[in-house]
Motif scaffolding. Structure first.
Motif, PDB file in Angstrom:
ATOM      1  N   SER A 137      34.270   9.890  80.513  1.00 56.22           N
ATOM      2  CA  SER A 137      33.363  10.406  81.402  1.00 56.22           C
ATOM      3  C   SER A 137      33.196   9.441  82.673  1.00 56.22           C
ATOM      4  CB  SER A 137      31.804  10.022  80.957  1.00 56.22           C
ATOM      5  OG  SER A 137      30.848  10.145  81.562  1.00 56.22           O
ATOM      6  N   LEU A 138      33.096  10.001  83.899  1.00 59.34           N
ATOM      7  CA  LEU A 138      33.116   9.343  85.259  1.00 59.34           C
ATOM      8  C   LEU A 138      31.931   9.449  85.851  1.00 59.34           C
ATOM      9  CD1 LEU A 138      36.543  10.706  86.772  1.00 59.34           C
ATOM     10  CD2 LEU A 138      36.128   8.786  85.476  1.00 59.34           C
ATOM     11  N   GLY A 139      30.765   9.765  85.268  1.00 61.34           N
ATOM     12  CA  GLY A 139      29.444   9.885  85.582  1.00 61.34           C
ATOM     13  C   GLY A 139      29.284  11.140  86.332  1.00 61.34           C
ATOM     14  N   LEU A 140      27.687  11.258  86.521  1.00 61.40           N
ATOM     15  CA  LEU A 140      27.385  12.394  87.281  1.00 61.40           C
ATOM     16  C   LEU A 140      26.870  12.141  88.662  1.00 61.40           C
ATOM     17  CD1 LEU A 140      26.615  15.566  86.921  1.00 61.40           C
ATOM     18  CD2 LEU A 140      24.347  14.759  86.435  1.00 61.40           C
ATOM     19  N   LEU A 141      27.680  12.716  89.590  1.00 59.02           N
ATOM     20  CA  LEU A 141      27.181  12.329  91.170  1.00 59.02           C
ATOM     21  C   LEU A 141      25.852  12.525  91.431  1.00 59.02           C
ATOM     22  CD1 LEU A 141      28.400  11.232  93.569  1.00 59.02           C
ATOM     23  CD2 LEU A 141      29.058  13.700  94.202  1.00 59.02           C
ATOM     24  N   MET A 142      25.144  11.531  91.969  1.00 61.78           N
ATOM     25  CA  MET A 142      23.886  11.805  92.276  1.00 61.78           C
ATOM     26  C   MET A 142      23.474  11.900  93.865  1.00 61.78           C
ATOM     27  SD  MET A 142      20.222  10.018  90.765  1.00 61.78           S
ATOM     28  CE  MET A 142      19.007   9.521  92.245  1.00 61.78           C
ATOM     29  N   GLU A 143      22.762  12.792  94.377  1.00 61.41           N
ATOM     30  CA  GLU A 143      22.728  12.594  95.815  1.00 61.41           C
ATOM     31  C   GLU A 143      21.872  11.365  96.450  1.00 61.41           C
ATOM     32  OE1 GLU A 143      20.932  15.205  99.526  1.00 61.41           O
ATOM     33  OE2 GLU A 143      21.100  16.147  97.678  1.00 61.41           O
ATOM     34  N   LYS A 144      22.210  10.755  97.477  1.00 61.31           N
ATOM     35  CA  LYS A 144      21.477   9.491  97.723  1.00 61.31           C
ATOM     36  C   LYS A 144      20.481  10.063  98.988  1.00 61.31           C
ATOM     37  CE  LYS A 144      25.210   8.386 101.064  1.00 61.31           C
ATOM     38  NZ  LYS A 144      26.343   9.273 100.824  1.00 61.31           N
ATOM     39  N   TYR A 145      19.373   9.409  98.943  1.00 54.83           N
ATOM     40  CA  TYR A 145      18.482   9.612  99.790  1.00 54.83           C
ATOM     41  C   TYR A 145      18.043   8.386 100.611  1.00 54.83           C
ATOM     42  CZ  TYR A 145      18.086  13.871  96.819  1.00 54.83           C
ATOM     43  OH  TYR A 145      18.204  14.885  96.242  1.00 54.83           O
ATOM     44  N   ASP A 146      17.200   8.749 101.473  1.00 55.22           N
ATOM     45  CA  ASP A 146      16.535   7.575 102.439  1.00 55.22           C
ATOM     46  C   ASP A 146      15.294   7.227 102.158  1.00 55.22           C
ATOM     47  OD1 ASP A 146      18.868   7.231 103.835  1.00 55.22           O
ATOM     48  OD2 ASP A 146      18.465   8.865 105.257  1.00 55.22           O
ATOM     49  N   ILE A 156      14.388  11.450  87.809  1.00 55.16           N
ATOM     50  CA  ILE A 156      13.417  12.394  86.917  1.00 55.16           C
ATOM     51  C   ILE A 156      14.057  13.598  86.399  1.00 55.16           C
ATOM     52  CG2 ILE A 156      11.268  13.734  86.542  1.00 55.16           C
ATOM     53  CD1 ILE A 156       9.726  10.986  88.117  1.00 55.16           C
ATOM     54  N   ASP A 157      14.607  14.117  87.459  1.00 59.03           N
ATOM     55  CA  ASP A 157      15.298  15.526  86.883  1.00 59.03           C
ATOM     56  C   ASP A 157      16.252  15.251  86.307  1.00 59.03           C
ATOM     57  OD1 ASP A 157      13.500  16.843  88.695  1.00 59.03           O
ATOM     58  OD2 ASP A 157      14.942  17.102  90.370  1.00 59.03           O
ATOM     59  N   LEU A 158      17.195  14.218  86.526  1.00 58.89           N
ATOM     60  CA  LEU A 158      18.343  13.859  85.566  1.00 58.89           C
ATOM     61  C   LEU A 158      17.891  13.614  83.940  1.00 58.89           C
ATOM     62  CD1 LEU A 158      20.494  11.743  87.823  1.00 58.89           C
ATOM     63  CD2 LEU A 158      21.273  13.884  87.015  1.00 58.89           C
ATOM     64  N   LEU A 159      16.822  12.868  84.035  1.00 57.01           N
ATOM     65  CA  LEU A 159      16.225  12.368  82.732  1.00 57.01           C
ATOM     66  C   LEU A 159      15.711  13.408  81.970  1.00 57.01           C
ATOM     67  CD1 LEU A 159      14.372   8.955  83.704  1.00 57.01           C
ATOM     68  CD2 LEU A 159      16.884   9.424  82.919  1.00 57.01           C
ATOM     69  N   GLY A 160      15.248  14.464  82.724  1.00 51.47           N
ATOM     70  CA  GLY A 160      14.660  15.681  82.123  1.00 51.47           C
ATOM     71  C   GLY A 160      15.808  16.312  81.322  1.00 51.47           C
ATOM     72  N   ARG A 161      16.679  16.528  82.184  1.00 52.03           N
ATOM     73  CA  ARG A 161      17.925  17.146  81.538  1.00 52.03           C
ATOM     74  C   ARG A 161      18.577  16.782  80.431  1.00 52.03           C
ATOM     75  NH1 ARG A 161      19.142  18.423  87.179  1.00 52.03           N
ATOM     76  NH2 ARG A 161      20.563  16.814  87.389  1.00 52.03           N
ATOM     77  N   GLU A 162      18.619  15.427  80.383  1.00 54.52           N
ATOM     78  CA  GLU A 162      18.942  14.281  79.075  1.00 54.52           C
ATOM     79  C   GLU A 162      18.333  14.606  77.941  1.00 54.52           C
ATOM     80  OE1 GLU A 162      21.163  10.619  79.559  1.00 54.52           O
ATOM     81  OE2 GLU A 162      21.915  12.724  79.881  1.00 54.52           O
ATOM     82  N   ILE A 169      16.187  10.834  72.641  1.00 53.93           N
ATOM     83  CA  ILE A 169      15.347  11.329  71.829  1.00 53.93           C
ATOM     84  C   ILE A 169      14.291   9.904  71.595  1.00 53.93           C
ATOM     85  CG2 ILE A 169      16.720  12.938  70.734  1.00 53.93           C
ATOM     86  CD1 ILE A 169      17.330  10.708  68.464  1.00 53.93           C
ATOM     87  N   SER A 170      14.542   8.669  71.888  1.00 47.81           N
ATOM     88  CA  SER A 170      13.642   7.713  71.710  1.00 47.81           C
ATOM     89  C   SER A 170      12.838   7.455  72.859  1.00 47.81           C
ATOM     90  CB  SER A 170      14.338   6.431  71.275  1.00 47.81           C
ATOM     91  OG  SER A 170      15.158   6.131  72.348  1.00 47.81           O
ATOM     92  N   TRP A 171      13.073   8.303  73.990  1.00 42.29           N
ATOM     93  CA  TRP A 171      12.268   7.980  75.192  1.00 42.29           C
ATOM     94  C   TRP A 171      11.033   8.917  74.945  1.00 42.29           C
ATOM     95  CZ3 TRP A 171      16.418   9.932  79.249  1.00 42.29           C
ATOM     96  CH2 TRP A 171      17.650   8.874  79.097  1.00 42.29           C
ATOM     97  N   PRO A 172       9.812   8.673  76.154  1.00 45.62           N
ATOM     98  CA  PRO A 172       8.762   9.382  75.945  1.00 45.62           C
ATOM     99  C   PRO A 172       8.917  10.859  76.204  1.00 45.62           C
ATOM    100  CG  PRO A 172       8.935   8.047  77.770  1.00 45.62           C
ATOM    101  CD  PRO A 172      10.002   7.615  76.793  1.00 45.62           C
ATOM    102  N   ASN A 173       8.317  11.749  75.886  1.00 47.35           N
ATOM    103  CA  ASN A 173       8.632  13.082  76.207  1.00 47.35           C
ATOM    104  C   ASN A 173       8.034  13.366  77.653  1.00 47.35           C
ATOM    105  OD1 ASN A 173       8.954  15.820  76.129  1.00 47.35           O
ATOM    106  ND2 ASN A 173       7.799  16.234  74.367  1.00 47.35           N
ATOM    107  N   ILE A 174       8.995  13.890  78.437  1.00 47.36           N
ATOM    108  CA  ILE A 174       8.688  14.026  79.943  1.00 47.36           C
ATOM    109  C   ILE A 174       8.565  15.573  80.249  1.00 47.36           C
ATOM    110  CG2 ILE A 174       9.112  11.937  80.784  1.00 47.36           C
ATOM    111  CD1 ILE A 174      11.712  13.118  81.855  1.00 47.36           C
ATOM    112  N   ALA A 175       8.990  16.348  79.098  1.00 45.22           N
ATOM    113  CA  ALA A 175       8.881  17.909  79.226  1.00 45.22           C
ATOM    114  C   ALA A 175       7.427  18.355  79.285  1.00 45.22           C
ATOM    115  CB  ALA A 175       9.735  18.275  77.816  1.00 45.22           C
TER     116      ALA A 175
END
Length: 647
Positions: A137-146, A156-162, A169-175
């Motif tokens: 795995s080479l990682g998922l490219l994430m857009e950079k912002y200013d 957060i969008d990435l963590l939601g997809r995770e 599964i041990s994280w707090p539920n953000i769904a």
């Protein structure tokens, strides 16, 4: 023997040796750049510093996600982005057991293999590594912002997809909470939880997820988000304004809490006030405030910790004056071909064409005092290829450099391009300087011919567009080249002036920028003290005098060899023994031409080959003569016998 044939024979022989060395099974020591680099982050930041020794052991097989910035410490955009990245790390520090904010400096040659392997084509580049990620795995490219908010929302969008894909599964539920009533909400909640907070928000809002992650370590409460498209639950609870906050307690009626300010901190304060009213203590400090990372252990080994320590820079002699320094030219060349180009995983198509043009002008016009053939051999190898990997290119360069050692005339340090502290000037300054030098000397050496007037500019354009690490800088240059009609330049002198004008345009844009060295302001050059006649009385440029100034400063004759002569030393400080025949080769290849473009080295090779050929020819003649004599004697003997019998 023809001179071309001799030169070709010599180069083919050397190329063969180099290719054999490149393909040898014995691993070579990694190229160690002596150009000092210090990263943009240190132990006072909440950014985990990665390097070649700890990168894979950190980001792979971890219960946390890793968001890594691949950056280059000399890149102007990276310098501007670093404070934002630090603030972002502080902003979500409470999430550190869920996602780690990290950075790796690709300007450090030791990290070169990592940055090449992970296909870092520009800086800064953000990549997210999932929970329990594994090679390859080479990682998922994430857009950079200013903006910090946009960075946080993207994460957060990435963590939601995770979570949707079964990780974290041990994280707090953000769904979002999808049920239409709250009576059964307590069935799946641990007994330690006393209160459940429902945050109603719009479908495009990230506020609920932010608050959940900010407060997930508080064990006596749980927060769930409800979206406005859950119409039944919104109607049941009479929620018409967003965001709204409702608290549910065990065996108690629900209560609406007032959010004074609809922000992360506003929601945090509303929850905190309620918990205090219930005599519940929230031991966590406000998770939005800055935190220290001093006591955190992120798998950093001893060598990494040592590298994180700020290294005081030794004081150096102050160099004044308006000069072109050989060491600046060599350091720009060295970093370009030994670090920046090898970062690319594969070089082909337009990139390969750009590389060939770049190496071609370097081989023809770069004043490398101790190894011009070093550039010629590199060019000759690459021009026969349709594609090449960055790693293979690096091995070729290292092998040629080793074979032709010494190639460079001094130590790896900046002189005229030295900044007041690390991170200022350096390589970008050196690259500008090198291309100014190339345009000037191309014009001087080709003053009677206007063929290929844009040869240097086109090579520079291709290099900046395809290889220069600062993506923001490269984009600006390409846009400027189009706007200022670089490809319409019709003679070599105009190419000098075009580059000068472009450089001043960049200086004007970056004047006062965070990347500007406070002790080396970005002025419109040349300064009055260096060229009093370059401006008219009304302040406009006198381009005739500007051209004269540029040709004087950047010509070969104008090179200042400060600290670059007789300074070859090995790692122990001992003077290197320079192979005299190679010095002769380098010296006379450029300067001593003897009729029909012959050099003394060519003559010596011709003599050796002539003598060897003569000896071989003599031996062959002797061999044939001996065989012929033997056959003749045998024939005479037979005739004699025949005569005897017939007589």
């Amino acid at each position: 023997m023809d001179r071309f044939d001799v030169s070709l024979l010599w180069k083919l022989w050397l190329i063969n040796i180099i290719i054999v060395n490149c393909n040898a099974a014995v691993a070579k020591e990694p190229y160690q750049s002596q150009i000092p680099t210090q990263g943009l982050y240190n132990t006072s930041d909440n950014v985990v510093i990665l390097n070649v020794t700890n990168f894979k052991s950190s980001v792979y097989e971890d219960t946390k996600g890793w968001l890594v910035e691949f950056y280059n410490s000399w890149c102007g955009y990276c310098l501007r982005f670093a404070p934002l990245w630090k603030d972002f790390a502080n902003d979500i520090y409470a999430w550190k057991d869920i996602v780690v904010i990290a950075a790796i400096d690709c300007a450090d040659d030791d990290n070169n293999p990592i940055c090449r392997e992970y296909e870092i084509m520009h800086y800064p580049m953000l990549k997210y590594f999932s929970v329990n990620a594994h090679p390859p795995s080479l990682g998922l490219l994430m857009e950079k912002y200013d903006d910090i908010n946009e960075l946080r929302h993207s994460l957060i969008d990435l963590l939601g997809r995770e979570q949707q894909e079964g990780r974290g599964i041990s994280w707090p539920n953000i769904a979002p909470y999808r049920n239409y009533e709250t009576t059964n909400i307590w069935k799946a909640i641990p007994n330690a939880i006393k209160y459940v907070f429902l945050l109603f928000e719009r479908t495009d809002s990230h506020l609920g997820a932010e608050v959940i992650l900010d407060m997930h370590k508080i064990t006596t409460l749980q927060i769930r988000r409800v979206l406005s498209d859950n119409e039944l639950l919104c109607e049941t609870n009479k929620v018409t304004n967003f965001p709204s906050l409702i608290v549910l307690a065990r065996n108690e009626t629900q209560k609406v809490l007032k959010i004074r300010i609809p922000t992360r901190e506003g929601v945090f304060n509303a929850i905190k006030e309620f918990m205090i009213s219930k005599a519940e203590t929230i031991h966590e400090l406000n998770p939005i405030k800055n935190h220290s990372i001093k006591n955190e252990n992120h798998k950093l080994n001893a060598s990494t910790t040592k590298q994180l320590q700020a290294t005081p820079q030794p004081e150096s002699t102050d160099i004044s004056g308006d000069h072109l320094y050989q060491l600046d030219l060599e350091n720009a060349l060295r970093y370009s071909i030994s670090h920046e180009i090898p970062l690319h995983k594969i070089i082909k198509d337009k990139k390969m064409d750009a590389l060939k043009r770049y190496l071609n002008v370097l081989a023809d016009y770069f004043p490398l005092r101790y190894g011009n053939i070093f550039l010629e051999i590199t060019r000759d190898i690459i021009k026969k290829r349709n594609n090449i990997s960055g790693e293979e290119f690096s091995q070729i360069v290292k092998s040629i450099e080793e074979e032709m050692s010494p190639v460079y005339s001094g130590s790896s340090k900046w002189v005229g391009c030295k900044g007041s502290k690390e991170g200022y000037r350096g390589y970008p300054c050196g690259l500008w300087t090198m291309f100014h030098m190339l345009t000037v000397n191309f014009a001087i050496l080709n003053k009677d011919a206007e063929r290929e007037p844009r040869k240097i500019l086109e090579a520079m354009h291709g290099y900046i567009q395809n290889f220069f690490g600062c993506a923001d800088c490269a984009q600006h240059f390409v846009q400027m080249a189009s706007k200022n009609k670089m490809f319409d330049v019709s003679n070599a002198n105009d190419s000098i002036l075009w580059l000068w004008s472009a450089h001043n345009e960049v200086n004007a844009r970056l004047s006062g920028d965070d990347t500007e060295d406070p002790k080396h302001k970005k002025i419109q050059y040349p300064a009055v003290e260096h060229c009093p006649n370059c401006r008219y009385e009304n302040g406009t440029w006198n381009e005739e005098h500007v051209l004269y100034y540029l040709k004087t400063k950047y010509s070969y004759k104008g090179i200042n060899y400060y600290d670059s002569v007789n300074t070859h030393k090995d790692s122990n400080g001992n003077k290197l023994k320079i192979r005299q025949e190679r010095l002769v080769l380098s010296k006379y290849t450029n300067n001593k031409k003897i009729g029909w473009d012959f050099t003394i080295f060519d003559i010596s090779i011709c003599v050796v080959l002539y003598v060897a050929s003569a000896i071989i020819l003599i031996l062959v003649c002797i061999k044939f003569a001996v065989k012929r004599t033997y056959r003749k004697r045998h024939y005479v003997s037979l005739l004699a016998k025949c005569d005897f019998y017939f007589c």
